[in-house]
Design an enzyme around this catalytic site. Sequence first.
Site, PDB file in Angstrom:
ATOM      1  N   LYS A   5       0.816  -1.191   0.092  1.00  0.00           N
ATOM      2  CA  LYS A   5       0.039  -0.088  -0.050  1.00  0.00           C
ATOM      3  C   LYS A   5       0.581   1.417   0.058  1.00  0.00           C
ATOM      4  CE  LYS A   5      -3.420  -0.998  -0.536  1.00  0.00           C
ATOM      5  NZ  LYS A   5      -4.043  -1.441  -1.657  1.00  0.00           N
ATOM      6  N   SER A  47      -5.056   2.570   4.452  1.00  0.00           N
ATOM      7  CA  SER A  47      -5.202   1.693   3.083  1.00  0.00           C
ATOM      8  C   SER A  47      -5.154   0.287   3.256  1.00  0.00           C
ATOM      9  CB  SER A  47      -4.108   2.286   2.018  1.00  0.00           C
ATOM     10  OG  SER A  47      -4.144   1.815   0.752  1.00  0.00           O
ATOM     11  N   MET A  77      -5.702   4.760 -13.847  1.00  0.00           N
ATOM     12  CA  MET A  77      -5.283   3.596 -13.409  1.00  0.00           C
ATOM     13  C   MET A  77      -6.676   2.835 -12.635  1.00  0.00           C
ATOM     14  SD  MET A  77      -1.419   3.737 -11.679  1.00  0.00           S
ATOM     15  CE  MET A  77      -1.824   4.853 -10.714  1.00  0.00           C
ATOM     16  N   SER A 135      -6.746   8.555 -11.916  1.00  0.00           N
ATOM     17  CA  SER A 135      -8.057   8.176 -12.653  1.00  0.00           C
ATOM     18  C   SER A 135      -7.974   7.056 -13.729  1.00  0.00           C
ATOM     19  CB  SER A 135      -8.646   9.557 -13.021  1.00  0.00           C
ATOM     20  OG  SER A 135      -7.606  10.027 -14.010  1.00  0.00           O
ATOM     21  N   THR A 161       2.942   0.796  -4.830  1.00  0.00           N
ATOM     22  CA  THR A 161       3.231  -0.496  -5.726  1.00  0.00           C
ATOM     23  C   THR A 161       2.754  -0.511  -6.961  1.00  0.00           C
ATOM     24  OG1 THR A 161       3.500  -1.831  -3.459  1.00  0.00           O
ATOM     25  CG2 THR A 161       4.023  -2.989  -5.625  1.00  0.00           C
ATOM     26  N   THR A 162       1.465  -0.503  -7.178  1.00  0.00           N
ATOM     27  CA  THR A 162       0.844  -0.504  -8.298  1.00  0.00           C
ATOM     28  C   THR A 162       1.136   0.637  -9.286  1.00  0.00           C
ATOM     29  OG1 THR A 162      -1.086  -1.764  -7.374  1.00  0.00           O
ATOM     30  CG2 THR A 162      -1.631  -0.705  -9.705  1.00  0.00           C
ATOM     31  N   HIS A 172       7.855  -7.051  -1.891  1.00  0.00           N
ATOM     32  CA  HIS A 172       7.303  -6.886  -0.646  1.00  0.00           C
ATOM     33  C   HIS A 172       8.388  -7.205   0.524  1.00  0.00           C
ATOM     34  CE1 HIS A 172       3.811  -4.486  -2.134  1.00  0.00           C
ATOM     35  NE2 HIS A 172       3.232  -5.596  -1.973  1.00  0.00           N
TER      36      HIS A 172
END
Length: 308
Positions: free
Chosen positions: A45, A130, A223, A221, A48-49, A100
């Site tokens: 969180k 998150s 993603m 937005s 990463t993405t 991670h």
Amino acid sequence: MARLEVTENFQGITFPGHLHTQESLQGALSFQFQDTDTLIATYPKSGTTWMQEILTLLHNQGDETMSRTVPNWARAPWLEQFYFSEVMKMLQAPRLITTHLPYHLLAPALKDTKVKVIYVARNPKDIAVSFYHFHKMANFLPEFGSFDEFLNHFLEGSVSYGSWFDHVRGWTKQMTDNVFYITYEEMWLNLRGSLERISAFLGRPLLAEQLNNTQKHCSFSRMKENPMVNYTTVSTDIMDHSKGPFMRKGKIGDWKNMFSEEQNRQFEEVFRTKMMGSALQFIWEAPQDPERLNAATEAKEVPCLSVA
């Protein structure tokens, strides 16, 4: 491989058994990196993405085709997850890899390599919020009865993937030319400048139009509505989006909507103790002054992670 109720304990850290096995975790420690690899290292969180999407676009000169057609876990697979070895057979150099894992576990595998490491850090109050919401919708993670209960475990380091404090301090002690540090907040406040810094670190300078496309397609937005990024293609048995989206708000300072005064006091006390002697600086909330934000963005002088 469901194993939604299974938890793996490895080197004193718990991992969700849905994604990890003892074999996959052990295999990560002896992985043979290539010097052309780029490793994204994060605590969960932390962005990463977002970094997976950024690097996909930078590697493709701003072309969004791959980010629109290939799931992020197949473009930049997690080193320690069970499917990793199969996905890697399909990747060609230069490869993007995600982890991670804490630094001390990967140090032997990274030693004497020229792997470029990008470590993304985020202020831990926003991470806690998150991560708590992620536990509610990810059926492979235990659901906590309340945020207060989760926060206690987070501060103790007894959540999946271990202690945030150990993770961030372990990785940010590594000062080499091959390691690049950036914060979620820096990217949020100054995405254009962050993209320029990352592309320079990777030795992948982009033309203005390519940089514009990269910035456009890795916005929150974009993603959030991209099924190759937002995990909406995953079975509801694994991720239940009716309980909340994987990509929730993507803002700085959302912790203020969740933390009570007592929880904040508790957090600050633990933070001071565990981060004593650390020179890391975090942005806890977005600037309220639009002129200050615009000036910082234009000057590319947004506060970021500093390392002693």
